[in-house]
Write a protein that holds these residues in place. Structure first.
Motif: not given
Length: 560
Positions: A96, A107, A109, A112, A119, A122-126, A128
């Motif tokens: 990450h 932020w 990304w 997760n 956050t 869930r995991s995020s590709t952008t 957060t």
């Protein structure tokens, strides 16, 4: 993910909290020596940098969306991160990435799985936003842990917590920021997350650590763990510290005088004291004469920092050139890195900030250019290819956020050894024996480490490249299932060294050989065949001696 072993292991991801320090003469407390600009970040297999436009670009592995580009496509060169602006700091961990902007918002990304994005989702590709945080001045992340420091000196951590590395009083993972409790009135000036432990420096220069204590990384020999901050009272040359770096299984600190001290596991010379032995007592890093450390400092199983002469210095594990030594051998004390790149205008103009990844390193130079070195199997060096074990190369399409004029050296620049040639095949390094001081008169007794001068500094630094001799290979026999200790191999072949005293002795075995394998300080016969071993000794004056040995593994009989 690579598996950590004695001869070829992976380091867990680390990031790099990076700082640009001000003049030591202007320092009045710990916080005055650092700023919160982390312009470049090296993770496990990806890297990121803050651009001149205050956005973020990342490159390398993107299996978990850690590049922040909205997809899972890895990249050999820099790609723009979506949706973040006015960025002042970026940090990269195992899977990450996080960024901090000029208003104190954070932020994150990527993966997760342990809550490391903070956050709660869930995991995020952008990118957060972490809505539970505000007024943040510094972030740090490594492995699966993330921490943030606020303007009021309060510390918040989240993510994996199996060893108590969050410092919140238990070993339960957190998916949202949780405040770390310190004694009443205690305020934190800087923090560094390690692989299984975390350390922080207070505004009055005190050192606090928590998490796994194995390997003496908390300054406590044979400790287990502590789930709340523990004040480290060991002597670090002065009572006031300005920063700390927590690594794989060791810790390094920087005091107000510009001296670095390290303690913990030292398998690859990662404490920079010229030895390989573990210690819970902070030991001074061996620097070239006349050079102090101005920061920042950062570490994994290799350690890098910026010297008072505006150069990058590294030491420790170097099997894929992550400490930039061309011979791929462990570096036992701080050695200057040549960050200049032929044909690249504006590259060799001094180091602004540096970041140590798992098995690679990145630095931003004062021109804003980014240079990286070490492992490149996922394109984490950003030079458009994935060639392994690279020297410093320029990351493409990246211009850094903070372009500064060159800084004049505060002390005379020392003469540094010329680099040694790269071996013809990748090798792994194994010490010949456990630490022991050696007699000057014995030409065949080879140890892992002999005593240094009282100050821990080599008596001289040669201006010419060290000499290397290569006698003809000798042959030893080893039965299948049997062992040959490194010390015994040296004794049987009459392996000499060049004095006055040996600094280190190692046994190099090329990777991929099937007849034998390295086990601790010995070679084990696996199946019939032959394997080549190189014995190496390094003297205190920089001279190196090598001896090729062929180990013939047989099914019957015994080794002579």
């Amino acid at each position: 993910m690579k598996t950590r072993t004695l001869v070829a292991g992976a380091l867990l991801a680390m990031v790099a909290t990076t700082f640009v320090t001000t003049s030591q003469a202007q320092a009045s407390d710990a916080s005055s020596l650092t700023s919160t600009i982390g312009a470049v970040a090296a993770g496990q297999q990806h890297s990121c940098a803050v651009t001149a436009e205050r956005t973020v670009k990342c490159w390398g592995d993107n299996t978990f969306g850690q590049l922040g580009t909205g997809d899972f496509e890895s990249s050999l060169s820099a790609r723009q991160v979506m949706g973040v602006s006015n960025v002042t700091q970026v940090v990269a961990a195992m899977r990450h990435t996080c960024a901090l902007n000029n208003t104190g918002d954070v932020w994150c990304w990527g993966d997760n799985g342990f809550g490391q994005l903070g956050t709660g989702g869930r995991s995020s590709t952008t990118p957060t936003p972490i809505t539970a945080l505000s007024s943040v001045t510094q972030i740090t992340a490594r492995d699966f842990t993330t921490c943030a420091l606020t303007t009021s000196g309060e510390l918040f951590c989240w993510g994996r917590n199996a060893e108590g590395e969050l410092g919140v009083g238990d070993r339960v993972a957190r998916y949202e920021p949780k405040q770390v409790a310190f004694p009443a009135g205690g305020r934190i000036a800087q923090v560094s997350a390690g692989a299984r432990h975390t350390c922080a420096v207070s505004t009055v220069g005190e050192l606090w650590c928590w998490g796994a204590a194995t390997g003496s990384r908390l300054g406590v020999f044979d400790g287990v763990r502590t789930v709340t901050p523990l004040k480290i009272t060991a002597d670090v040359g002065t009572t006031k510290l300005v920063s700390v770096a927590a690594g794989w299984a060791a810790t390094c600190t920087l005091n107000i005088a510009g001296d670095a001290y390290c303690f913990g596991t030292n398998s690859y010379g990662g404490l920079g004291d010229g030895r390989f032995s573990e210690t819970s007592v902070p030991t001074p890093v061996v620097m070239p004469r006349g050079v102090t450390v101005r920061g920042p400092i950062d570490m994994s199983e290799h350690f890098c920092m910026i010297g008072s002469d505006d150069k990058a210095y590294c030491f420790g594990r170097n099997d894929v050139r992550q400490a930039a030594a061309v011979d791929q051998m462990s570096v036992m004390w701080a050695t200057a890195i040549n960050t200049s790149i032929a044909g690249s205008a504006g590259i060799g103009d001094g180091v602004q900030t540096i970041s140590v990844g798992t098995i690679h390193t990145c630095a931003m130079l004062r021109s804003g250019s980014v240079t990286c070195w070490g492992s490149n199997d996922a394109g984490q060096l950003g030079d458009g290819n994935s060639s392994p074990a690279q020297p410093p190369v320029r990351a493409l399409d990246v211009v850094g956020a903070q372009q500064l004029p060159p800084q004049a050296p505060s002390r005379p620049t020392p003469v540094i050894d010329e680099p040694m040639p790269v071996p013809s095949s990748p090798v792994v390094e194994v010490p010949l024996s456990t630490p022991a001081a050696e007699s000057v008169s014995s030409p065949i007794a080879v140890s892992e480490q002999s005593a240094m001068s009282p100050a821990g500094v080599p008596e001289s630094i040669p201006s010419a490249a060290p000499k290397m001799s290569a006698p003809a290979p000798k042959v030893l026999r080893l039965r299948v299932g049997g062992f040959l200790a490194g010390r015994d191999i040296a004794r049987r072949v009459g392996f000499p060294y060049q004095g006055p005293r040996i600094t280190s002795a190692s046994m190099l075995v090329p990777k991929g050989q099937r007849a034998c394998m390295t086990v601790a300080y010995a070679i084990k016969g696996l199946r019939a065949g032959s394997c080549k071993v190189t014995l190496l000794s390094v003297a205190r004056n920089g001279s190196r001696t090598t001896q090729q040995v062929v180990v013939k593994v047989v099914r019957v009989g015994s080794a002579r």
